[in-house]
Write a protein that holds these residues in place. Sequence first.
Motif, PDB file in Angstrom:
ATOM      1  N   UNK A 314      30.681 -34.175  10.489  1.00 17.66           N
ATOM      2  CA  UNK A 314      30.848 -33.141  10.742  1.00 17.66           C
ATOM      3  C   UNK A 314      30.564 -33.434  12.232  1.00 17.66           C
ATOM      4  N   UNK A 315      31.024 -32.876  13.605  1.00 19.98           N
ATOM      5  CA  UNK A 315      31.065 -33.025  14.914  1.00 19.98           C
ATOM      6  C   UNK A 315      29.116 -33.135  14.733  1.00 19.98           C
ATOM      7  N   UNK A 319      27.388 -36.715  16.408  1.00 25.98           N
ATOM      8  CA  UNK A 319      26.485 -36.866  17.001  1.00 25.98           C
ATOM      9  C   UNK A 319      24.785 -36.253  17.065  1.00 25.98           C
ATOM     10  N   UNK A 320      24.686 -36.279  15.482  1.00 28.81           N
ATOM     11  CA  UNK A 320      22.767 -37.175  14.973  1.00 28.81           C
ATOM     12  C   UNK A 320      23.360 -38.329  14.579  1.00 28.81           C
ATOM     13  N   UNK A 321      23.680 -39.464  14.338  1.00 32.60           N
ATOM     14  CA  UNK A 321      23.931 -40.539  14.508  1.00 32.60           C
ATOM     15  C   UNK A 321      23.438 -41.141  15.970  1.00 32.60           C
ATOM     16  N   UNK A 322      24.229 -41.143  16.636  1.00 30.30           N
ATOM     17  CA  UNK A 322      24.349 -41.256  18.172  1.00 30.30           C
ATOM     18  C   UNK A 322      22.809 -41.029  18.956  1.00 30.30           C
ATOM     19  N   UNK A 380      22.835 -33.362  22.118  1.00 28.37           N
ATOM     20  CA  UNK A 380      22.617 -31.788  22.746  1.00 28.37           C
ATOM     21  C   UNK A 380      24.017 -30.469  22.970  1.00 28.37           C
ATOM     22  N   UNK A 381      24.653 -31.354  23.577  1.00 33.54           N
ATOM     23  CA  UNK A 381      26.004 -30.867  23.260  1.00 33.54           C
ATOM     24  C   UNK A 381      26.393 -30.702  22.262  1.00 33.54           C
ATOM     25  N   UNK A 382      26.203 -31.251  20.636  1.00 35.45           N
ATOM     26  CA  UNK A 382      27.076 -30.991  19.750  1.00 35.45           C
ATOM     27  C   UNK A 382      25.973 -29.796  19.597  1.00 35.45           C
ATOM     28  N   UNK A 383      24.681 -29.477  19.986  1.00 35.93           N
ATOM     29  CA  UNK A 383      24.043 -28.819  19.249  1.00 35.93           C
ATOM     30  C   UNK A 383      24.316 -27.212  19.907  1.00 35.93           C
ATOM     31  N   UNK A 384      25.205 -27.238  21.416  1.00 33.78           N
ATOM     32  CA  UNK A 384      25.418 -26.137  22.163  1.00 33.78           C
ATOM     33  C   UNK A 384      26.601 -26.115  22.390  1.00 33.78           C
ATOM     34  N   UNK A 385      27.185 -26.579  21.585  1.00 30.02           N
ATOM     35  CA  UNK A 385      29.099 -26.384  20.797  1.00 30.02           C
ATOM     36  C   UNK A 385      29.487 -26.455  22.370  1.00 30.02           C
ATOM     37  N   UNK A 390      31.939 -37.995  25.459  1.00 29.61           N
ATOM     38  CA  UNK A 390      31.735 -39.302  25.227  1.00 29.61           C
ATOM     39  C   UNK A 390      33.274 -39.204  23.975  1.00 29.61           C
ATOM     40  N   UNK A 391      34.293 -40.156  24.095  1.00 30.41           N
ATOM     41  CA  UNK A 391      35.534 -39.310  23.432  1.00 30.41           C
ATOM     42  C   UNK A 391      35.411 -40.191  21.976  1.00 30.41           C
ATOM     43  N   UNK A 392      35.442 -39.159  20.950  1.00 31.01           N
ATOM     44  CA  UNK A 392      35.072 -40.364  19.034  1.00 31.01           C
ATOM     45  C   UNK A 392      33.163 -40.059  18.936  1.00 31.01           C
ATOM     46  N   UNK A 393      32.839 -39.649  20.108  1.00 23.73           N
ATOM     47  CA  UNK A 393      31.072 -39.915  20.380  1.00 23.73           C
ATOM     48  C   UNK A 393      31.713 -42.066  19.861  1.00 23.73           C
TER      49      UNK A 393
END
Length: 393
Positions: A314-315, A319-322, A380-385, A390-393
């Motif tokens: 999932x996105x 994002x958590x990998x980042x 943070x942006x993923x948590x906040x939807x 950054x394209x493709x993370x």
Amino acid sequence: MDLTLSNAELVRNARALRPLLRANAEESAKNRRLAQESAAAVRSAGFLQGLVPRRCGGREIDIQTYCEICEELARGDSAAGWLAMVANSSASLMGLMPDKTRDDVFGSDPRAVVIGQWAPTGKATAVEGGWMLTGKWPWASGCFEAQWSFVGSAVLDASGALIDVRLALVPTSELKIEDTWHVAGMAGTGSNTFVGKDIFVPEHRTMLISEMLSGFSRSDHSDEPLYRAPLITALPLGICSAAVGMAEAAFDFTLENLERGKPIVTSLYTDARQSPSYQLNLADARGLIDSARLHTMRAASDIDRSVSDGTSMTDLERARVRLDAAVAQKRVREAVDLLLNIGGASVFMLSNPVQRIWRDMETCTRHAYINGDIGREIYARALLKLDQVSAGF
């Protein structure tokens, strides 16, 4: 590469190379390229083909093993770990390419080394059957060891705005090396500039970054699940692991120095090991390095699990990998800073390998792909939807 070896055996073999790499590390830095003896050992052991498809003579190792190999080699010489990261990252793209492309690269040499400069610093002009390339491609880590390189060129819209990047696979024999790598850290990586003019690249040796980000593959095979992983998310973990290896090397040298039982000048301690402040710095550095590894390997495990299960991350998971990369990047720098406190001013003598590792660490961990602040923003942006930065993370 011996395809009968287990992943654990590969990691042990990488660990066994550490003394050789360590003995040659200063030579690598001084000559601004990986020492030839070290480069030959790393290549002959197959550590630059770990993520190459098995059909091409590689191992298709999982991301965790890739990270462990990068760490072990970097613990001997920062440049060796970095070369393993670059070569495996670039070679993994071969898993997205058709057999015709794979045969071009590995048909006559299963140990061929592939590197890449993905920044769009070249120009590609469409011609019959492919593209004509001209440009300069800096940051060519491993340029002396590679036989092939993915080089980037800009794809522009009608207004001249950048909308994509075209990667083209070029034999390094058609490129010239411009000596531009004069740096404070990571000098041994030999990251000079490739220069090329009017190089023809057939269509089957090109791909768009947008294709990779979308999961599109030109592979002729559906039974290679590794290459369905989000590579743009997975591959930078090799940078984190190389940085962990560097921190481990600094810890090794610091511990060796402490074990000599030297006094602390201007204090009452005749043996630095007896100082509570030194003990605390050492313990905290150990904990920070372990934390960096745990975050890196958690991220690698998440990716490997998605590959094994045949599911897409999932996105939020990507994002958590980042975030894990951001945490690891910060922790290893903090750890080495504490080790410098233990070593004192003498650490900065050019004869002391810790100062070289410190310079390598300060350079390595500022690579754009593990930009800590951007990584935290992404999570943070993923948590906040929110939309991503950054394209493709």
